[in-house]
Motif scaffolding. Structure first.
Motif, PDB file in Angstrom:
ATOM      1  N   PHE A 444       0.821  -1.218   0.000  1.00  0.00           N
ATOM      2  CA  PHE A 444       0.000   0.000   0.000  1.00  0.00           C
ATOM      3  C   PHE A 444       0.854   1.266   0.000  1.00  0.00           C
ATOM      4  N   LYS A 445       1.919   1.248   0.796  1.00  0.00           N
ATOM      5  CA  LYS A 445       2.741   2.471   0.890  1.00  0.00           C
ATOM      6  C   LYS A 445       3.399   2.794  -0.460  1.00  0.00           C
ATOM      7  N   TRP A 446       3.708   1.751  -1.269  1.00  0.00           N
ATOM      8  CA  TRP A 446       4.276   2.004  -2.599  1.00  0.00           C
ATOM      9  C   TRP A 446       3.228   2.668  -3.488  1.00  0.00           C
ATOM     10  N   MET A 447       2.018   2.101  -3.458  1.00  0.00           N
ATOM     11  CA  MET A 447       0.978   2.561  -4.391  1.00  0.00           C
ATOM     12  C   MET A 447       0.498   3.967  -4.065  1.00  0.00           C
ATOM     13  N   VAL A 448       0.382   4.269  -2.763  1.00  0.00           N
ATOM     14  CA  VAL A 448      -0.152   5.577  -2.389  1.00  0.00           C
ATOM     15  C   VAL A 448       0.799   6.707  -2.792  1.00  0.00           C
ATOM     16  N   TYR A 454      10.675   4.824  -3.497  1.00  0.00           N
ATOM     17  CA  TYR A 454      10.959   3.399  -3.357  1.00  0.00           C
ATOM     18  C   TYR A 454      11.822   2.874  -4.506  1.00  0.00           C
ATOM     19  N   LEU A 455      11.542   3.370  -5.726  1.00  0.00           N
ATOM     20  CA  LEU A 455      12.353   2.963  -6.879  1.00  0.00           C
ATOM     21  C   LEU A 455      13.504   3.934  -7.063  1.00  0.00           C
ATOM     22  N   SER A 456      14.526   3.533  -7.840  1.00  0.00           N
ATOM     23  CA  SER A 456      15.565   4.511  -8.182  1.00  0.00           C
ATOM     24  C   SER A 456      14.914   5.551  -9.103  1.00  0.00           C
ATOM     25  N   SER A 457      15.444   6.770  -9.115  1.00  0.00           N
ATOM     26  CA  SER A 457      14.748   7.879  -9.787  1.00  0.00           C
ATOM     27  C   SER A 457      14.573   7.633 -11.287  1.00  0.00           C
ATOM     28  N   ASP A 458      15.569   7.042 -11.962  1.00  0.00           N
ATOM     29  CA  ASP A 458      15.421   6.816 -13.415  1.00  0.00           C
ATOM     30  C   ASP A 458      14.295   5.817 -13.689  1.00  0.00           C
ATOM     31  N   GLN A 459      14.171   4.790 -12.837  1.00  0.00           N
ATOM     32  CA  GLN A 459      13.114   3.788 -13.012  1.00  0.00           C
ATOM     33  C   GLN A 459      11.733   4.376 -12.704  1.00  0.00           C
ATOM     34  N   ASP A 471      -2.772   7.540 -19.330  1.00  0.00           N
ATOM     35  CA  ASP A 471      -3.719   8.362 -18.569  1.00  0.00           C
ATOM     36  C   ASP A 471      -4.419   7.542 -17.487  1.00  0.00           C
ATOM     37  N   SER A 472      -3.627   6.730 -16.788  1.00  0.00           N
ATOM     38  CA  SER A 472      -4.211   5.859 -15.765  1.00  0.00           C
ATOM     39  C   SER A 472      -3.142   5.459 -14.759  1.00  0.00           C
ATOM     40  N   LEU A 473      -3.577   5.232 -13.519  1.00  0.00           N
ATOM     41  CA  LEU A 473      -2.655   4.787 -12.470  1.00  0.00           C
ATOM     42  C   LEU A 473      -2.630   3.257 -12.343  1.00  0.00           C
ATOM     43  N   GLU A 474      -3.392   2.571 -13.194  1.00  0.00           N
ATOM     44  CA  GLU A 474      -3.477   1.100 -13.133  1.00  0.00           C
ATOM     45  C   GLU A 474      -2.113   0.428 -13.137  1.00  0.00           C
ATOM     46  N   VAL A 475      -1.196   0.996 -13.914  1.00  0.00           N
ATOM     47  CA  VAL A 475       0.130   0.395 -14.071  1.00  0.00           C
ATOM     48  C   VAL A 475       0.871   0.324 -12.725  1.00  0.00           C
ATOM     49  N   VAL A 476       0.469   1.180 -11.757  1.00  0.00           N
ATOM     50  CA  VAL A 476       1.057   1.158 -10.407  1.00  0.00           C
ATOM     51  C   VAL A 476       0.685  -0.152  -9.702  1.00  0.00           C
ATOM     52  N   VAL A 478      -0.205  -2.924 -11.220  1.00  0.00           N
ATOM     53  CA  VAL A 478       0.441  -4.011 -11.971  1.00  0.00           C
ATOM     54  C   VAL A 478       1.886  -4.166 -11.504  1.00  0.00           C
ATOM     55  N   LEU A 479       2.593  -3.044 -11.355  1.00  0.00           N
ATOM     56  CA  LEU A 479       3.993  -3.115 -10.914  1.00  0.00           C
ATOM     57  C   LEU A 479       4.087  -3.699  -9.502  1.00  0.00           C
ATOM     58  N   ALA A 480       3.172  -3.286  -8.614  1.00  0.00           N
ATOM     59  CA  ALA A 480       3.197  -3.812  -7.234  1.00  0.00           C
ATOM     60  C   ALA A 480       3.054  -5.336  -7.245  1.00  0.00           C
ATOM     61  N   ALA A 481       2.138  -5.851  -8.082  1.00  0.00           N
ATOM     62  CA  ALA A 481       1.959  -7.308  -8.179  1.00  0.00           C
ATOM     63  C   ALA A 481       3.208  -7.947  -8.796  1.00  0.00           C
ATOM     64  N   ALA A 482       3.804  -7.263  -9.791  1.00  0.00           N
ATOM     65  CA  ALA A 482       4.998  -7.794 -10.464  1.00  0.00           C
ATOM     66  C   ALA A 482       6.189  -7.901  -9.505  1.00  0.00           C
ATOM     67  N   VAL A 483       6.279  -6.966  -8.559  1.00  0.00           N
ATOM     68  CA  VAL A 483       7.364  -6.996  -7.569  1.00  0.00           C
ATOM     69  C   VAL A 483       7.223  -8.251  -6.696  1.00  0.00           C
ATOM     70  N   PHE A 484       5.992  -8.540  -6.272  1.00  0.00           N
ATOM     71  CA  PHE A 484       5.752  -9.749  -5.462  1.00  0.00           C
ATOM     72  C   PHE A 484       6.077 -11.006  -6.270  1.00  0.00           C
ATOM     73  N   ALA A 485       5.706 -10.973  -7.566  1.00  0.00           N
ATOM     74  CA  ALA A 485       5.987 -12.139  -8.413  1.00  0.00           C
ATOM     75  C   ALA A 485       7.490 -12.350  -8.537  1.00  0.00           C
ATOM     76  N   PHE A 486       8.228 -11.261  -8.664  1.00  0.00           N
ATOM     77  CA  PHE A 486       9.680 -11.313  -8.837  1.00  0.00           C
ATOM     78  C   PHE A 486      10.373 -11.870  -7.589  1.00  0.00           C
ATOM     79  N   ARG A 487       9.826 -11.508  -6.420  1.00  0.00           N
ATOM     80  CA  ARG A 487      10.457 -11.959  -5.170  1.00  0.00           C
ATOM     81  C   ARG A 487       9.707 -13.156  -4.549  1.00  0.00           C
ATOM     82  N   ALA A 488       8.886 -13.818  -5.371  1.00  0.00           N
ATOM     83  CA  ALA A 488       7.997 -14.881  -4.848  1.00  0.00           C
ATOM     84  C   ALA A 488       8.764 -15.999  -4.157  1.00  0.00           C
TER      85      ALA A 488
END
Length: 525
Positions: A444-448, A454-459, A471-476, A478-488
């Motif tokens: 939640f703290k990442w998304m809000v 949390y990420l490096s500035s270029d990323q 024109d949407s925040l949906e990708v936020v 998606v990235l949060a879920a992708a981070v969990f998948a990456f560190r699963a």
């Protein structure tokens, strides 16, 4: 309402909004001045004036202004619809937002009483002069903030979202595999991977992406060089819609500032600079209690951040001016929130004596300054930085701290994050739930903050390119879920919330675009 009448209503609303604008008076003046030119003939007056406005670039500016209005326009509706239903159609969401606002305002008022500091006061002349002199180096000398605490932090807001329930929805109807795993228990429609693949088709594995193809061992001629040339053409054409489409595959570092300003239709003309200077004068004349919240927040967040501490003075300037800007109140027409009001001292609690406080209607919370910090990498002129931030806030960031059913709203993002994780990584979700480490409590703290800090500035800038492009925040989410998948793999080993948080404590080495691409386009459905 049929499509034809919907369209004419939208056109009428946009015309009405643009009529009072500075652009309207500029175009009017140009049209009058061009009448003296020899190529303007009386018999073809209308066409000649239109052709002059087209060739001199005014038509494009008007198109960009209309494009901006379409982004912040309320959806067409029946003329008798109450305004609060347009802001938020669901009654239980409106009720929850209203009670949250009361709680935040109560917290602010009690801080004012405890500290014995008025909500607003006129600064004495000596103090005004001192602040004016140190305007560009405010970080060196701020007030004593030991007794000031943030009005709320993201975790307080999350508790409110967890308690949301739709009174008309009987959750016992659909008790099944997926019903009660997550923390968000409201029935909203969010997109799953097949729908996201369709919506975000430009991010697929076969399209070139900045954030991937410019870092791989690929010759620049294969993608990057040509892509940068196209970007330069887009900037030259000054077309907001083209800039937005271009941004979907990422913005080159050297063009990003111009492209973002173009997408947001954010200008830095003399009148914009003058407006910013007026806001600065307002800060110097009056001291607000929320100024202390801003000072405290910058000290707690950006000043301790390796990427952003150098921008401390810029953050003070922009955020103090933002709190005085009544133009921000415009966004409450389509925001589920309502600006908080306070009463003028000595006038009693008469509704007529109620004024919006702070003047922009936005009470800053813990982490608010991180919405501005990344923009400091792009704009070194405070007035330009300010106008881009204000537009970013009025389009996107307000949705991250107000309760609404909008697909880009924070409730939908939380639900989408939980659904993506639950559907595509059920074992991980179940394991974390069993050890009382609900994934949303970590993410939640990442998304809000839209991942700022949390990420490096270029990323982070590559992620925000896509927020603007789609024109949407949906990708936020998606990235949060992708981070969990990456560190699963690591997360499956943890046995407590603290150890799960430790696994996900440092995201600064992550590469955003490969994570999003793999999660969306390489996940088995």
């Amino acid at each position: 309402m049929d499509e034809g009448s919907e369209l004419s209503l939208t056109i009428a609303q946009i015309v009405q909004r643009l009529k009072g604008s500075h652009l309207h008076s500029q175009i009017e003046r140009q049209a009058k001045e061009c009448l003296h030119q020899p190529e303007i003939k009386l018999e073809s007056l209308k066409e000649d004036v239109r052709s002059f406005l087209k060739t001199s670039g005014w038509e494009r500016q008007l198109q960009n202004a209309v494009y901006r209005e379409l982004h912040v326009q309320l959806p067409p509706s029946h003329p008798a619809t109450p305004p609060e239903h347009l802001k938020e159609p669901l009654a239980y969401m409106r009720k929850a937002q209203a009670s949250w606002e009361k709680r935040v305002l109560k917290s602010l008022n009690s801080m004012s009483t405890e500290l014995g500091v008025p909500l607003a006061r006129m600064r004495p002349a000596a103090e005004q002069k001192e602040l004016s002199n140190k305007w560009n180096e405010m970080g060196t000398d701020e007030p004593d903030l030991t007794s000031v605490r943030p009005v709320y932090a993201p975790k307080d807001f999350l508790e409110v979202l967890i308690s949301l329930r739709n009174p008309n929805h009987d959750s016992s109807e659909d008790v099944g595999v997926r019903s009660h795993w997550g923390l968000i228990q409201v029935p909203l429609n969010v997109r799953d991977i097949p729908q996201l693949r369709q919506a975000y088709s430009e991010l697929n594995l076969t399209s070139g992406q900045l954030g991937i193809d410019d870092h791989a061992h690929i010759h620049p001629d294969m993608f990057e060089n040509e892509y940068v040339q196209i970007g330069k053409k887009v900037v030259l054409e000054q077309d907001s819609a083209a800039a937005q489409q271009y941004s979907r595959q990422g913005c080159p570092t050297g063009l990003r500032a111009d492209l973002w300003a173009l997408i947001l239709n954010s200008t830095n003309q003399p009148q914009d600079v003058m407006y910013y200077e007026q806001l600065t004068a307002g800060v110097i004349q009056h001291d607000l209690l929320v100024d202390n919240l801003i000072y405290k927040d910058v000290k707690l967040t950006a000043s301790n951040d390796d990427y952003y501490f150098v921008f401390e003075d810029f953050l003070y300037q922009v955020l103090l001016c933002f709190s005085r800007d009544t133009a921000v109140l415009e966004h409450f027409k389509y925001n589920s929130a309502t600006p908080p009001k306070s009463f003028i001292q000595g006038k009693g609690e008469d509704e007529e004596c109620a004024v919006v406080y702070p003047p922009n209607g936005v009470i800053p919370f813990h982490g608010f300054s991180m919405y501005v910090a990344p923009l400091c990498f792009l704009y070194n002129e405070p007035s330009k930085l300010y106008s881009v931030f204000r537009e970013m806030y009025s389009r996107y960031f307000f949705r991250l701290h107000s309760i609404s059913s909008s697909p880009s709203g924070v409730v939908s993002l939380c639900l989408q994050f939980e659904r993506l994780l639950q559907t595509h990584l059920p074992q991980l979700f179940y394991h974390l739930r069993q050890i009382e480490a609900q994934p949303l409590r970590i993410a939640f703290k990442w998304m809000v903050r839209a991942f700022s800090g949390y990420l490096s500035s270029d990323q982070l800038l590559l992620l925000w390119d896509r927020i603007l492009g789609y024109d949407s925040l949906e990708v936020v989410a998606v990235l949060a879920a992708a981070v969990f998948a990456f560190r699963a793999e690591n997360l499956m080993e943890v046995t407590s919330l603290a150890s799960a948080e430790a696994v996900l404590a440092d995201l600064s080495t992550l590469k955003v675009m490969p994570l999003i691409q793999i999660f969306l386009f390489a996940t088995a459905i």
